[in-house]
Design an enzyme around this catalytic site. Structure first.
Site, PDB file in Angstrom:
ATOM      1  N   HIS A 238       0.836  -1.200   0.000  1.00  0.00           N
ATOM      2  CA  HIS A 238       0.000   0.000   0.000  1.00  0.00           C
ATOM      3  C   HIS A 238       0.872   1.252   0.000  1.00  0.00           C
ATOM      4  O   HIS A 238       2.101   1.181  -0.032  1.00  0.00           O
ATOM      5  CB  HIS A 238      -0.992  -0.018   1.167  1.00  0.00           C
TER       6      HIS A 238
ATOM      7  N   CYS B   7      -7.751 -17.600  22.369  1.00  0.00           N
ATOM      8  CA  CYS B   7      -9.016 -17.966  21.721  1.00  0.00           C
ATOM      9  C   CYS B   7      -8.794 -19.291  21.009  1.00  0.00           C
ATOM     10  O   CYS B   7      -7.929 -19.388  20.147  1.00  0.00           O
ATOM     11  CB  CYS B   7      -9.473 -16.908  20.720  1.00  0.00           C
TER      12      CYS B   7
ATOM     13  N   CYS C 243      -9.574 -19.035  17.169  1.00  0.00           N
ATOM     14  CA  CYS C 243      -8.513 -18.411  16.364  1.00  0.00           C
ATOM     15  C   CYS C 243      -7.185 -19.131  16.537  1.00  0.00           C
ATOM     16  O   CYS C 243      -6.261 -18.897  15.756  1.00  0.00           O
ATOM     17  CB  CYS C 243      -8.306 -16.960  16.779  1.00  0.00           C
TER      18      CYS C 243
ATOM     19  N   HIS D 200     -14.375 -13.685  17.198  1.00  0.00           N
ATOM     20  CA  HIS D 200     -15.485 -14.587  17.502  1.00  0.00           C
ATOM     21  C   HIS D 200     -16.484 -14.016  18.490  1.00  0.00           C
ATOM     22  O   HIS D 200     -17.589 -14.537  18.619  1.00  0.00           O
ATOM     23  CB  HIS D 200     -14.945 -15.906  18.079  1.00  0.00           C
TER      24      HIS D 200
ATOM     25  N   LYS E  64      -7.311   8.344   9.020  1.00  0.00           N
ATOM     26  CA  LYS E  64      -6.282   7.322   8.870  1.00  0.00           C
ATOM     27  C   LYS E  64      -6.360   6.756   7.460  1.00  0.00           C
ATOM     28  O   LYS E  64      -7.389   6.843   6.816  1.00  0.00           O
ATOM     29  CB  LYS E  64      -6.538   6.191   9.871  1.00  0.00           C
TER      30      LYS E  64
HETATM   31 ZN   LIG Z   1     -11.389 -16.020  18.118  1.00  0.00          ZN
END
Ligand SMILES: [Zn+2]
Length: 658
Positions: free
Chosen positions: A22, A130, A133, A150, A299
């Site tokens: 970017h 988590c 994840c 989540h 931003k």
């Molecule tokens: Zn998660």
């Protein structure tokens, strides 16, 4: 015997391949390129490194999401970076990838050295985890005590990990930073790090168990763990030079300067010097830190921030204009605003008007008056001409001082002072008048020499900043071969040098042409974001009383592709954490589906249940606040008054609307 060349080794961060390049990446790489070119121009022995950072859980996750193996994923994104730099004309000498064997070898060597020296120990790491994840979240990332992805509660788990004894280097690091005031620049970042070091420094967890993450470099002393991505990545600056103690390493490492954005200050200013110290390697010479680009006052947004748009802008206005804008507009170390308007403003004023006009006027005058015939004698020069001659050395000094502190904006301002002086000189010396009389010939020859010689000078000093334009200027004044800073001195232009007319170096961008383009929708997303469309008169029109203009026509065939159906609302409920959305369950007769509608500010859920409305039934499903919406309810609006479309006679749910 000439003195050995000064050595300069400059690195950009290696870019993390969880996203395509970017504007921020482009900026860092472009200013590094200008710096490398400047040192080459000065005859220094330059090594300019960039590359990609390819390990860690974010990469593993991104690859899994894309349904490919991590190596295939990183190959693809890393190639996108290399292609982007090629298109921007970046002159890096090397490109390192952390998945390359040459890098992994050095990482393992350094880890082994630290392990053998007792700098690494096995300890306990606790964190919020988590299971969905398969990763830890930091306090900052956690939302209301839940996983940001989540929205489920996190579990505090502890696991064994390897730690680098960073805490023991705290006192040493403070002393180092205090004894070397220019180690971290600009000063605000040095102060930030010294402020941070007032709190106790923790040891650094440098491993991740392979049962959670396999995508990394295995620890040489325990293959049940891979190396933490930062510990792996920072070492690229060393591994790109080959083994410490080797010839390339010994040549360049003592001169290394790192260029980074402020978001990665801490790993570079704290972890990295401690790692180097522990490994018995010299700390870098300098850490140069730049700020952020804000787009449209906020931003950097994803829509404009990606390099596709950055590259589209360089295709539209030229690489040189894009480079010039980035370097001239940002004060190194501070944040700056990016907009296409501002870029066009700089292009028109500084490049087309000041520089382009000077080059065009000067070369035309020289060519029309028969070329540069002689070097004027010292005693002939008038005050202004002596000022111009003396300015050469001052510009060189000014640019040199500015570049030593990465102040690109100052370097360019010094050069533009000379350009301003030269434009004034053309105006007052009126060479076109001098050309009319034979008696004025000696004076005309002087003017032509001053102009030709000044263009030769500009063709050299502009080379790091505007490489394409500088090359054209040098060719126009008969200069061949690579430019050298040592030749940017008064009196080197040879009489009789073949000079060519050079016009249109930077064509002006006409504002009206731009807005026409926008109206017919030709411009890229970048220009739409940064410029207000001409039809939008903010705050002037009353939306409730103004009829919006009708849209362009579509054919009956196009319209018939839209499947509109009568739908009965069976249930309606608010969507958690959303002010605007309602989740509707609708019946189409033989089936039911969920439709999310942005009407919560206009309808209470209870008011909708039982209503028969019209939905677009074949709209591509879309996720809104985690809920998949399978269609769209038709709603009319005039200002603040919104109305859901209903039927004036009863029809069964599922009936076709056309
Ligand atoms: Zn998660």
């Amino acid at each position: 015997m000439s003195a050995p060349a000064r050595v300069f080794y400059l690195t950009t961060p290696i870019y993390y391949v969880n996203a395509t390049p970017h504007l921020g990446h482009a900026y860092t790489t472009i200013i590094a390129d200008a710096m490398a070119r400047y040192h080459r121009l000065a005859g220094h022995d330059v090594r300019f490194l960039t590359g990609t950072d390819e390990h860690g859980d974010k990469i593993a996750q991104a690859a899994a999401k894309a349904g490919v193996r991590p190596q295939g994923y990183t190959d693809q994104i890393s190639a996108a970076f290399r292609q982007a730099w090629q298109r921007l004309g970046i002159t890096n000498d090397d490109f390192i990838r952390t998945t390359e064997e040459r890098h992994k070898t050095i990482v393992r060597q350094i880890l082994q050295t630290l392990w053998d020296a007792g700098e690494i120990y096995l300890g306990k790491y606790g964190g919020h985890y988590c299971f969905g994840c398969e990763r830890f979240y930091t306090e900052k990332e956690i939302v209301d005590g839940t996983c940001p992805d989540h929205r489920t509660p996190l579990t505090w788990i502890e696991e064994e990990n390897y730690f680098f004894k960073m805490s023991k280097y705290q006192g040493w690091l403070i002393e180092l930073i205090e004894s070397r005031p220019d180690l971290i620049r600009p000063e605000r970042y040095r102060n930030e790090i010294l402020g941070f070091l007032r709190e106790p420094l923790q040891d650094l967890s440098i491993s991740r168990p392979t049962k959670r993450l396999e995508w990394g470099i295995p620890l040489p002393f325990d293959d049940k763990y891979v190396t933490y991505v930062w510990f792996d990545a920072l070492i690229n600056y060393v591994s790109a030079l080959g083994p410490p103690g080797g010839e390339t390493f010994n040549r360049y490492w003592p001169h290394v300067e790192h260029l980074i954005g402020k978001d990665i200050l801490k790993p570079h200013a704290i972890y990295w010097p401690c790692m180097l110290k522990a490994a018995g390697l010299d700390v870098f010479r300098r850490l140069d830190v730049h700020g952020y680009w804000n787009i449209g006052g906020g931003k950097m947004s994803k829509s404009i921030g990606n390099v596709v748009e950055a590259l589209a802008l360089t295709d539209k206005y030229g690489h040189d204009a894009f480079r010039y804008f980035l370097m001239r507009e940002m004060t190194f170390g501070l944040d700056a605003d990016f907009s296409e308007e501002a870029l066009v403003g700089r292009l028109n004023a500084d490049l087309a008007n000041d520089l382009g006009n000077l080059v065009s006027r000067a070369t035309t005058l020289i060519v029309n008056s028969g070329g540069v015939s002689r070097v004027p004698a010292e005693t002939e020069l008038d005050d202004l001409e002596r000022q111009i001659r003396d300015r050469f050395a001052r510009v060189r000094e000014g640019v040199d001082e500015a570049m030593a502190e990465f102040a690109f904006q100052k370097a360019l301002a010094r050069i533009w002072e000379l350009i301003g002086l030269l434009n004034g000189y053309v105006d007052v010396s009126k060479p076109w008048e001098l050309a009319k009389s034979a008696a004025a010939r000696p004076r005309l020859e002087r003017v032509l020499y001053v102009l030709g010689e000044s263009l030769r000078f500009l063709g050299i000093v502009l080379a790091p900043f505007l490489p394409d334009a500088a090359g054209k200027i040098r060719r126009a004044v008969g200069q061949t071969g690579e430019p050298k800073l040592s030749e940017a001195a008064w009196g080197r232009l040879e009489p009789g040098t073949a000079i060519e007319r050079l016009s249109g170096l930077f064509p002006r961008i006409d504002k009206e042409e731009r807005s026409k383009e926008e109206q017919i929708g030709k411009t890229d997303a970048a220009s739409r974001t940064s410029s207000r469309p001409p039809t939008e008169r903010a705050g002037l029109a009353d939306p409730a009383t103004t009829t919006p203009e009708l849209a362009n026509s579509v054919s009956i065939d196009q319209f018939s592709k839209i499947d509109l159906r009568v739908a009965e609302i069976i249930a309606a409920e608010a969507v958690a954490k959303s002010k605007k959305l309602l989740k509707l369950t609708v019946s189409l007769g033989d089936s039911q589906r969920t439709v999310v509608a942005g009407i919560a500010e206009h309808y209470a859920p209870a008011d909708l249940v039982g209503k028969k409305v019209v939905i677009v039934a074949n709209l591509e499903p879309a996720k809104l606040m985690g809920i998949e919406s399978q269609g769209m309810v038709l709603v009319g609006s005039a200002g603040d008054r919104w109305a859901v479309l209903t039927l004036d006679r009863d029809l069964p749910p599922g009936a076709r609307v056309k």
